[in-house]
Enzyme design. Structure first.
Site, PDB file in Angstrom:
ATOM      1  N   HIS A 167       0.914   5.544   0.910  1.00 49.62           N
ATOM      2  CA  HIS A 167       0.035   6.407   1.940  1.00 49.62           C
ATOM      3  C   HIS A 167       0.139   7.631   1.133  1.00 49.62           C
ATOM      4  CE1 HIS A 167       0.069   4.059   5.806  1.00 49.62           C
ATOM      5  NE2 HIS A 167       1.339   3.577   5.207  1.00 49.62           N
ATOM      6  N   HIS A 209       0.956  -1.256  -0.241  1.00 51.03           N
ATOM      7  CA  HIS A 209      -0.008   0.149  -0.069  1.00 51.03           C
ATOM      8  C   HIS A 209       0.932   1.319   0.262  1.00 51.03           C
ATOM      9  CE1 HIS A 209       0.743  -1.239   4.135  1.00 51.03           C
ATOM     10  NE2 HIS A 209       0.642   0.065   4.403  1.00 51.03           N
TER      11      HIS A 209
HETATM   12  P1  AMP Z   1       1.936   0.493   7.499  1.00 53.20           P
HETATM   13  O1  AMP Z   1       1.687  -1.167   6.942  1.00 53.20           O
HETATM   14  O2  AMP Z   1       2.825   0.747   8.350  1.00 53.20           O
HETATM   15  O3  AMP Z   1       2.182   1.051   6.067  1.00 53.20           O
HETATM   16  O4  AMP Z   1       0.411   0.720   7.862  1.00 53.20           O
HETATM   17  C1  AMP Z   1      -0.868   0.468   7.645  1.00 53.20           C
HETATM   18  C2  AMP Z   1      -1.853   1.675   7.813  1.00 53.20           C
HETATM   19  O5  AMP Z   1      -2.956   0.998   7.543  1.00 53.20           O
HETATM   20  C3  AMP Z   1      -1.891   2.371   8.879  1.00 53.20           C
HETATM   21  O6  AMP Z   1      -1.586   3.616   8.653  1.00 53.20           O
HETATM   22  C4  AMP Z   1      -3.064   1.946   9.571  1.00 53.20           C
HETATM   23  O7  AMP Z   1      -3.881   3.027  10.132  1.00 53.20           O
HETATM   24  C5  AMP Z   1      -3.996   1.552   8.313  1.00 53.20           C
HETATM   25  N1  AMP Z   1      -5.063   0.685   8.527  1.00 53.20           N
HETATM   26  C6  AMP Z   1      -5.045  -0.297   9.317  1.00 53.20           C
HETATM   27  N2  AMP Z   1      -6.312  -1.084   9.221  1.00 53.20           N
HETATM   28  C7  AMP Z   1      -6.961  -0.540   8.589  1.00 53.20           C
HETATM   29  C8  AMP Z   1      -8.221  -0.564   7.896  1.00 53.20           C
HETATM   30  N3  AMP Z   1      -9.148  -1.567   8.281  1.00 53.20           N
HETATM   31  N4  AMP Z   1      -8.785   0.332   7.157  1.00 53.20           N
HETATM   32  C9  AMP Z   1      -8.120   1.468   6.662  1.00 53.20           C
HETATM   33  N5  AMP Z   1      -6.701   1.654   7.100  1.00 53.20           N
HETATM   34  C10 AMP Z   1      -6.289   0.680   7.908  1.00 53.20           C
END
Ligand code: AMP
Length: 152
Positions: free
Chosen positions: A113, A111
């Site tokens: 951001h 993903h």
């Molecule tokens: P990272 O893997 O560290 O890049 O971050 C994962 C991101 O996913 C974090 O910013 C979380 O806040 C976000 N996140 C986790 N669960 C969900 C969800 N169910 N829906 C949307 N965002 C999510």
């Protein structure tokens, strides 16, 4: 033990939370979708309008992704980023992507951001708390409206 064999790579887990969002098993505040990608609001935003863009093809991170999927992902990142910037009248954007726990990754489906930024306003902490779902729904609607207005 040899030292030249690569470290075993953790496999892609098809039950990770973003795979479940893709399958519609859990809800998300969706803002954009095409045949290869999906964008939705981050539930723990590091700034107002924090959006995630993911490929539909399974990949744990950048390193195991198919190049065609990456190309589609980045095209969607650009499209959604333009809409996010317009929707939040942002001064700039911070766009980032983590790989593996050591790199800060917590959800193991690739993903990207997108966080709108204002001059002089710092980013909030990563995973700093759940946002109000009604507010996220409002923000998603603003981004969808920007896309519909041709801002993407
Ligand atoms: P990272 O893997 O560290 O890049 O971050 C994962 C991101 O996913 C974090 O910013 C979380 O806040 C976000 N996140 C986790 N669960 C969900 C969800 N169910 N829906 C949307 N965002 C999510």
């Amino acid at each position: 033990m040899t030292t030249d064999s690569p470290a075993p790579r953790a496999p892609y887990d098809p039950d990770n939370i973003f795979a479940r969002i893709l399958r519609g098993e859990i809800p998300a505040h969706r803002v954009y979708e095409d045949e290869a990608t999906l964008a939705f609001m981050d539930v723990m935003p590091q700034g107002e309008g924090h959006t995630l863009v993911i490929p539909k093809a399974p990949a744990r991170g950048l390193l195991d992704a198919d190049p065609a999927s990456l190309a589609a992902l980045m095209a969607s990142v650009q499209r959604v980023a333009r809409a996010v910037k317009a929707a939040f009248a942002a001064d700039g954007l911070t766009i980032f992507q983590y790989n593996e726990p050591a790199g800060g990754q917590t959800v193991f489906h690739l993903h990207v951001h997108i966080v709108p930024r204002r001059d002089g306003v710092p980013l909030k902490r990563h995973e700093g708390g759940m946002a109000d779902p009604a507010l996220l729904a409002q923000h998603a609607a603003r981004i969808r409206a920007a896309l519909e207005a041709g801002e993407g």
